[in-house]
Design a protein around this motif. Structure first.
Motif, PDB file in Angstrom:
ATOM      1  N   THR A 470       0.809  -1.221   0.000  1.00 38.50           N
ATOM      2  CA  THR A 470       0.000   0.000   0.000  1.00 38.50           C
ATOM      3  C   THR A 470       0.843   1.273   0.000  1.00 38.50           C
ATOM      4  OG1 THR A 470      -0.200  -0.053   2.428  1.00 38.50           O
ATOM      5  CG2 THR A 470      -1.936  -1.132   1.158  1.00 38.50           C
ATOM      6  N   LEU A 473       0.438   4.821  -2.553  1.00 41.98           N
ATOM      7  CA  LEU A 473      -0.882   4.811  -3.173  1.00 41.98           C
ATOM      8  C   LEU A 473      -1.775   5.903  -2.593  1.00 41.98           C
ATOM      9  CD1 LEU A 473      -1.694   0.983  -3.345  1.00 41.98           C
ATOM     10  CD2 LEU A 473      -0.929   2.472  -5.208  1.00 41.98           C
ATOM     11  N   ARG A 478      -5.422   2.658  -2.574  1.00 42.83           N
ATOM     12  CA  ARG A 478      -5.150   1.836  -1.392  1.00 42.83           C
ATOM     13  C   ARG A 478      -6.371   0.991  -1.039  1.00 42.83           C
ATOM     14  NH1 ARG A 478      -6.490   2.650   3.892  1.00 42.83           N
ATOM     15  NH2 ARG A 478      -5.257   1.515   5.461  1.00 42.83           N
ATOM     16  N   VAL A 481      -6.522  -2.017  -3.268  1.00 37.85           N
ATOM     17  CA  VAL A 481      -5.550  -3.047  -2.893  1.00 37.85           C
ATOM     18  C   VAL A 481      -6.026  -3.815  -1.662  1.00 37.85           C
ATOM     19  CG1 VAL A 481      -3.207  -3.450  -2.026  1.00 37.85           C
ATOM     20  CG2 VAL A 481      -3.571  -1.902  -3.941  1.00 37.85           C
ATOM     21  N   LEU A 482      -6.548  -3.096  -0.676  1.00 34.70           N
ATOM     22  CA  LEU A 482      -7.041  -3.761   0.534  1.00 34.70           C
ATOM     23  C   LEU A 482      -8.179  -4.718   0.208  1.00 34.70           C
ATOM     24  CD1 LEU A 482      -6.971  -0.948   3.256  1.00 34.70           C
ATOM     25  CD2 LEU A 482      -5.208  -2.576   2.594  1.00 34.70           C
ATOM     26  N   THR A 496       4.004  -5.445   6.247  1.00 34.97           N
ATOM     27  CA  THR A 496       3.386  -4.116   6.141  1.00 34.97           C
ATOM     28  C   THR A 496       3.476  -3.380   7.463  1.00 34.97           C
ATOM     29  OG1 THR A 496       1.374  -2.928   5.490  1.00 34.97           O
ATOM     30  CG2 THR A 496       1.088  -4.920   6.801  1.00 34.97           C
ATOM     31  N   ASP A 498       1.045  -1.029   7.655  1.00 35.08           N
ATOM     32  CA  ASP A 498      -0.291  -0.463   7.469  1.00 35.08           C
ATOM     33  C   ASP A 498      -1.310  -1.322   8.217  1.00 35.08           C
ATOM     34  OD1 ASP A 498      -2.772   0.387   6.591  1.00 35.08           O
ATOM     35  OD2 ASP A 498      -2.246   0.433   4.472  1.00 35.08           O
ATOM     36  N   ALA A 501      -4.041  -2.912   6.129  1.00 36.11           N
ATOM     37  CA  ALA A 501      -3.695  -4.072   5.307  1.00 36.11           C
ATOM     38  C   ALA A 501      -3.789  -5.352   6.123  1.00 36.11           C
ATOM     39  CB  ALA A 501      -2.293  -3.905   4.726  1.00 36.11           C
TER      40      ALA A 501
END
Length: 532
Positions: A470, A473, A478, A481-482, A496, A498, A501
């Protein structure tokens, strides 16, 4: 200071930014925003002098510090501390001091006396340049960015991508540059380092342009916002902080909608009258003038802003495989006497979800590269199970051949797809027309991320190894992607920082490095995510 006069930004024939003028003066803290691929990174490269505009001029005064998305500068053999100190030219003086020390320790007589004199001269130069205080300052900056003495004492070649990028950020902050250009500076920073960087930038007295998708950073730091509108190829300049900018943009959009609706209504009325008048020859000229008024009315109104497109990201339907497509046995990695991790065992079962956590430098990226077959372990082995197909997403985009075009990179990842199908997939990732012929090296960080993800989509992989997917982005990309992570049916091993995520992955298990502890996932591990 930066003085920008009528610069135009293009990539090939594509216009990214119509001629614009602005200046960056001390105290300006500017957030440069816009969707991925709008041209933000290209613009900062031009401002830094690493690229040329299609037209116009950039005048620079004072020292400038530039942090690109993918820093690659510096001698790989150089000690990381020296790389930071080199921002003020102190690395060469320290090298002379160390060389003299080595000679003093091994030599005798005249040669030793010469080495002592050389050391005295080098130390005097070091002190005159603020050496010991500067060295302490550099260490303090590095520590606040999550780089302890153990890390900055290592050669650059031994560092992870995240550590390498933080060394470059520390170097730039240590440089005392008058103007900073920072492209995604919070990438690879843990929570405490992000808080420290916010505070540092809040108190920075020079000029600053920062590209970031971290809205909390923008809210805390910026006092101006430059919005690069990709649909209009225009830089909208707002002399206000982040929250006021968000409100003003919404107000501007409502105003544009009203003005457009009023103009359309008046133009429709004028055209209706013109059509009636055309029926009479005596009023043909008046009808023509009325039609021109309608056209002029519409031309003078800015149209409603078009919504930015978002890549449609869906990871592949995994190819059939055995019960355990990937195993690691007794995996260790070291660089000389430095051990990164030792004796790690793991098994990735079909469809399993695993997150790798640990402090920066614990070997998370190294572990993924070993599992992907890119790097070799210092000891131990990786074993692929029946039908295993590995898809690897590298945080530094090493899987891309930067000298090949977007299209050629995709073809290499999908030899069984025809040209039409490859272009269709690229189109869903917002690479259309001449974009597919661009070499990968000119892509922004966000565009490289989209291309690397597109290559995964056509791979039919049943095990995805994802390293910071991520990063770089915008919020909309984002979210895509998630959702792709959330819905993927194959196995995933994720690195990650994040939390979103990890939440999307819903991991079954966690591997904590460098200790190699493998455990069932529980929310107790969530506090380690920000430290990853």
């Amino acid at each position: 200071m930066l003085q920008v006069n009528d610069i135009e930004v293009r990539v090939g024939a594509r216009l990214l930014l119509s001629p614009v003028s602005f200046q960056v003066t001390p105290g300006d803290r500017i957030g440069l925003v816009g969707r991925n691929g709008a041209g933000k990174t290209t613009l900062t490269k031009i401002l830094s002098g690493e690229a040329l505009p299609a037209g116009g001029t950039v005048t620079r005064s004072g020292q400038l510090g530039y942090l690109p998305q993918d820093p690659r500068s510096g001698d790989p053999e150089q000690i990381s501390r020296d790389r930071i100190l080199g921002a003020r030219g102190l690395d060469e003086t320290m090298r002379r001091m160390r060389k003299a020390e080595e000679t003093m320790a091994s030599a005798a007589g005249v040669r030793r006396d010469e080495a002592m004199a050389a050391y005295t001269r080098a130390e005097a130069s070091f002190v005159a340049a603020g050496g010991y205080a500067a060295e302490s300052e550099a260490a303090r900056i590095a520590s606040n960015l999550g780089l302890p003495d153990r890390v900055v004492s290592q050669p650059l070649k031994t560092l992870s991508g995240g550590q390498r990028r933080r060394i470059e950020l520390a170097r730039i902050l240590f440089s005392h540059a008058d103007t900073l250009l920072l492209d995604e500076p919070t990438n690879h920073l843990d929570h405490d380092s992000i808080l420290w960087l916010r505070s540092y930038l809040q108190g920075f007295s020079g000029g600053l342009i920062v590209i970031s998708h971290d809205t909390e950073l923008l809210d805390a730091v910026v006092n101006k916002v430059f919005h690069l509108d990709a649909n209009r190829s225009v830089l909208d300049i707002y002399s206000m902080n982040w929250k006021r900018y968000l409100l003003q943009r919404e107000t501007d959009e409502k105003r544009r909608r009203r003005e457009l609706a009023n103009a359309e209504r008046k133009a429709t009325q004028l055209m209706a009258q013109a059509d009636k008048m055309r029926a009479k020859a005596t009023k043909a000229v008046a009808a023509q003038n009325m039609a021109r008024r309608a056209e002029k009315l519409m031309a003078g109104v800015e149209g409603e802003r078009v919504s930015d497109q978002v890549a449609k990201i869906r990871f592949p339907e995994p190819a059939p495989c055995g019960k355990t497509p990937l195993r690691g046995y007794d995996l260790s990695r070291s660089y000389g006497s430095l051990e990164v991790f030792t004796a790690v065992d793991l098994a990735i079962d079909k469809g399993s979800k695993v997150v790798i956590l640990g402090l920066n430098g614990a070997g998370k990226t190294t572990m993924l590269r070993i599992l992907a077959g890119i790097d070799e372990a210092s000891s131990g082995r990786v074993e692929l199970g029946h039908g295993a197909r590995i898809g690897y997403y590298a945080q530094e985009h090493e899987t891309l051949d930067v000298n090949r075009s977007v299209l050629d990179n995709m073809v290499s990842a999908s030899p069984n797809l025809n040209d039409t199908d490859v272009r269709k997939v690229l189109g869903s990732f917002l690479f259309t027309g001449d974009d597919v012929e661009k070499p990968a090296r000119v892509l922004s960080g966000g565009e490289k991320t989209r291309l690397a993800l597109a290559m995964l989509v056509v791979s039919a992989a049943n095990v995805l190894l994802l390293d910071e997917p991520t990063n770089n982005l915008d919020p909309a990309s984002r979210a895509e992607v998630l959702n792709a992570i959330r819905t993927y049916a194959g196995a995933v091993v994720l690195v990650t920082h994040d939390p979103g995520a990890v939440e999307a992955l819903e991991p079954d298990r966690v591997l904590v490095l460098p200790d190699g502890v493998e455990d069932l996932w529980s929310d107790d591990y969530a506090e380690l995510i920000d430290l990853a």
